[in-house]
Scaffold this motif. Structure first.
Motif, PDB file in Angstrom:
ATOM      1  N   LEU A  18       1.190  -1.304   0.132  1.00 42.42           N
ATOM      2  CA  LEU A  18      -0.188   0.087   0.302  1.00 42.42           C
ATOM      3  C   LEU A  18       0.543   1.341   0.015  1.00 42.42           C
ATOM      4  O   LEU A  18       0.422   2.813  -1.241  1.00 42.42           O
ATOM      5  CB  LEU A  18      -1.306   0.413   1.151  1.00 42.42           C
ATOM      6  CG  LEU A  18      -2.536  -1.017   1.307  1.00 42.42           C
ATOM      7  CD1 LEU A  18      -2.657  -1.050   2.421  1.00 42.42           C
ATOM      8  CD2 LEU A  18      -2.764  -0.270   0.268  1.00 42.42           C
ATOM      9  N   ALA A  19       1.662   1.187   0.787  1.00 45.04           N
ATOM     10  CA  ALA A  19       2.896   2.274   0.849  1.00 45.04           C
ATOM     11  C   ALA A  19       3.583   2.243  -0.790  1.00 45.04           C
ATOM     12  O   ALA A  19       3.667   3.648  -0.954  1.00 45.04           O
ATOM     13  CB  ALA A  19       4.527   2.262   1.488  1.00 45.04           C
ATOM     14  N   GLU A  22       0.850   4.397  -3.304  1.00 41.22           N
ATOM     15  CA  GLU A  22       0.158   5.389  -2.275  1.00 41.22           C
ATOM     16  C   GLU A  22       1.767   6.865  -3.137  1.00 41.22           C
ATOM     17  O   GLU A  22       1.020   7.904  -3.429  1.00 41.22           O
ATOM     18  CB  GLU A  22       0.137   5.695  -1.374  1.00 41.22           C
ATOM     19  CG  GLU A  22      -1.182   4.571  -0.664  1.00 41.22           C
ATOM     20  CD  GLU A  22      -1.202   4.999   0.698  1.00 41.22           C
ATOM     21  OE1 GLU A  22      -0.033   5.388   1.670  1.00 41.22           O
ATOM     22  OE2 GLU A  22      -2.415   3.872   0.933  1.00 41.22           O
ATOM     23  N   THR A  23       3.025   5.857  -2.724  1.00 41.43           N
ATOM     24  CA  THR A  23       3.652   6.567  -3.102  1.00 41.43           C
ATOM     25  C   THR A  23       4.569   6.456  -4.805  1.00 41.43           C
ATOM     26  O   THR A  23       4.609   7.565  -5.051  1.00 41.43           O
ATOM     27  CB  THR A  23       4.988   6.875  -2.454  1.00 41.43           C
ATOM     28  OG1 THR A  23       5.543   4.898  -2.637  1.00 41.43           O
ATOM     29  CG2 THR A  23       4.203   6.614  -1.086  1.00 41.43           C
ATOM     30  N   ALA A  29       8.150   5.072  -0.604  1.00 47.35           N
ATOM     31  CA  ALA A  29       7.553   4.348  -0.062  1.00 47.35           C
ATOM     32  C   ALA A  29       8.685   3.824   0.943  1.00 47.35           C
ATOM     33  O   ALA A  29       8.692   3.285   2.703  1.00 47.35           O
ATOM     34  CB  ALA A  29       7.871   2.166  -0.676  1.00 47.35           C
ATOM     35  N   LYS A  32       8.769   6.334   3.815  1.00 43.71           N
ATOM     36  CA  LYS A  32       7.309   6.245   4.670  1.00 43.71           C
ATOM     37  C   LYS A  32       7.109   6.107   5.998  1.00 43.71           C
ATOM     38  O   LYS A  32       6.834   5.533   6.991  1.00 43.71           O
ATOM     39  CB  LYS A  32       6.313   6.434   3.818  1.00 43.71           C
ATOM     40  CG  LYS A  32       5.066   6.434   4.109  1.00 43.71           C
ATOM     41  CD  LYS A  32       3.779   5.878   3.574  1.00 43.71           C
ATOM     42  CE  LYS A  32       2.011   6.688   3.737  1.00 43.71           C
ATOM     43  NZ  LYS A  32       1.474   6.726   3.244  1.00 43.71           N
ATOM     44  N   GLN A  70      -3.553  -4.262  -8.457  1.00 44.21           N
ATOM     45  CA  GLN A  70      -3.729  -3.279  -8.081  1.00 44.21           C
ATOM     46  C   GLN A  70      -5.126  -3.593  -7.352  1.00 44.21           C
ATOM     47  O   GLN A  70      -5.733  -3.192  -5.920  1.00 44.21           O
ATOM     48  CB  GLN A  70      -5.004  -1.909  -8.878  1.00 44.21           C
ATOM     49  CG  GLN A  70      -5.955  -0.805  -8.754  1.00 44.21           C
ATOM     50  CD  GLN A  70      -5.431   0.170  -7.541  1.00 44.21           C
ATOM     51  OE1 GLN A  70      -4.698   0.833  -8.001  1.00 44.21           O
ATOM     52  NE2 GLN A  70      -5.993   0.138  -6.702  1.00 44.21           N
ATOM     53  N   ASP A  74      -6.258  -2.787  -2.939  1.00 39.11           N
ATOM     54  CA  ASP A  74      -7.770  -2.924  -2.626  1.00 39.11           C
ATOM     55  C   ASP A  74      -8.518  -3.907  -1.062  1.00 39.11           C
ATOM     56  O   ASP A  74      -9.102  -3.110  -0.465  1.00 39.11           O
ATOM     57  CB  ASP A  74      -8.731  -2.822  -3.859  1.00 39.11           C
ATOM     58  CG  ASP A  74      -8.688  -1.784  -5.031  1.00 39.11           C
ATOM     59  OD1 ASP A  74      -8.263  -0.967  -4.655  1.00 39.11           O
ATOM     60  OD2 ASP A  74      -9.054  -1.944  -6.261  1.00 39.11           O
ATOM     61  N   ARG A  77      -6.331  -2.897   1.603  1.00 36.40           N
ATOM     62  CA  ARG A  77      -6.996  -2.275   2.483  1.00 36.40           C
ATOM     63  C   ARG A  77      -7.976  -2.280   3.648  1.00 36.40           C
ATOM     64  O   ARG A  77      -8.302  -1.964   4.735  1.00 36.40           O
ATOM     65  CB  ARG A  77      -7.492  -0.434   1.527  1.00 36.40           C
ATOM     66  CG  ARG A  77      -6.281  -0.670   0.868  1.00 36.40           C
ATOM     67  CD  ARG A  77      -6.626   0.965   0.246  1.00 36.40           C
ATOM     68  NE  ARG A  77      -5.819   2.398  -0.482  1.00 36.40           N
ATOM     69  CZ  ARG A  77      -5.465   1.739  -1.692  1.00 36.40           C
ATOM     70  NH1 ARG A  77      -6.802   0.605  -2.637  1.00 36.40           N
ATOM     71  NH2 ARG A  77      -4.643   1.739  -2.885  1.00 36.40           N
TER      72      ARG A  77
END
Length: 304
Positions: A18-19, A22-23, A29, A32, A70, A74, A77
């Motif tokens: 996920l990191a 997102e980055t 990543a 973060k 992707q 999903d 999360r």
């Protein structure tokens, strides 16, 4: 049906995925998450191994997520959010670090000790809600072991290796009599001389009841108990009404009826209670209990 997830797929690796998503960059990543770029790359590759499918396209040194990546992100999360909520709910059920603390107490501690502790705890942790449960020493010990309360303000229980106790103060048992009784002018009471009197007492399970029984054992007779009650304030009112004499801890002095006085016992009958904060050893790292414990240690002089 037995559900199986490959051991290569872990919560930590999903967090790393996920990191990265997102980055969009290995280095960002890693920054973060405060880990190395190599650790990010290994985790992403390990997820591909566990899933047995490609998640990224390699273009030079860059990784580009596929539709499969992707789709996994999903799901990740939802999984991480559900697990986080599950951990929080589980801890709350166990009473660990929830937004409330359940404190058990003897009735006799509600006039001074309990209010001071609750106010002090409110200053330290304003968001923490406090629930008060009253009972005898025996009741509170059982509730502590059952998880119905988080801590108990009571006498130190004997023979309880599973309980941690932080002593707060010591209290002596005294003779309680109405003002104007034949005992009013005495500086000390010889219980052996009271064999013909009527007495009232707390019911079994209260620490004061234990001291009551032991004092009369030393005096060498069984008292004539005409009434028992389940709380110490009712007991004081029975003495006030002339129903009988009793033995009470000195800590109730400030809340007794005006026509009841406490008279010291002769030293041979003296029974002393150690009042403490008690909690299960298995809960000793609970942040809420640690805050309460710290407060008790710094406020002992004010709690007696």
């Amino acid at each position: 049906m037995l559900l199986h997830v490959d051991e290569e797929i872990t919560f930590r690796k999903l967090e790393i995925l996920l990191a990265f998503m997102e980055t969009g960059n290995l280095a960002r990543a890693a920054e973060k998450l405060e880990i190395s770029t190599v650790s990010v790359h290994r985790a992403l590759h390990s997820l591909e191994t566990g899933l047995r499918c490609a998640l990224f396209r390699h273009e030079g040194r860059n990784l580009h997520p596929t539709d499969a990546a992707q789709a996994l992100a999903d799901v990740a999360r939802d999984v991480l959010r559900t697990m986080s909520e599950g951990i929080r709910a589980t801890r709350e059920v166990a009473g660990y670090s929830s937004d409330r603390i359940r404190i058990g107490s003897l009735y006799s501690l509600t006039s001074r000790t309990v209010p001071r502790l609750i106010m002090g705890l409110k200053l330290r942790k304003p968001e923490l809600h406090t629930e008060l449960v009253l009972g005898s020493n025996a009741d509170l010990l059982q509730k502590l072991r059952d998880g119905a309360i988080d801590a108990a303000l009571m006498a130190v229980p004997e023979g309880t290796a599973d309980v941690e106790s932080e002593p707060l103060f010591e209290d002596d048992i005294r003779f309680a009599a109405p003002v104007g009784s034949p005992y009013s002018g005495q500086k000390e009471i010889d219980l052996a001389a009271c064999a013909g009197e009527r007495f009232v007492s707390l019911s079994e399970g209260f620490v004061t009841y234990s001291g009551f029984v032991e004092s009369f054992r030393v005096a060498g007779f069984t008292p004539n108990v005409v009434m028992e009650t389940g709380d110490i304030f009712s007991l004081m009112n029975l003495v006030s009404g002339g129903v009988g004499y009793t033995l009470l801890p000195g800590r109730v002095w400030g809340v007794m009826p005006q026509n009841v006085q406490l008279i010291p016992l002769q030293p041979r009958y003296l029974m002393r209670q150690t009042i403490a904060l008690n909690f299960l050893r298995t809960r000793e790292r609970d942040p809420n209990l640690l805050a309460l414990l710290a407060l008790c240690r710094t406020s002992k002089a004010e709690l007696a």
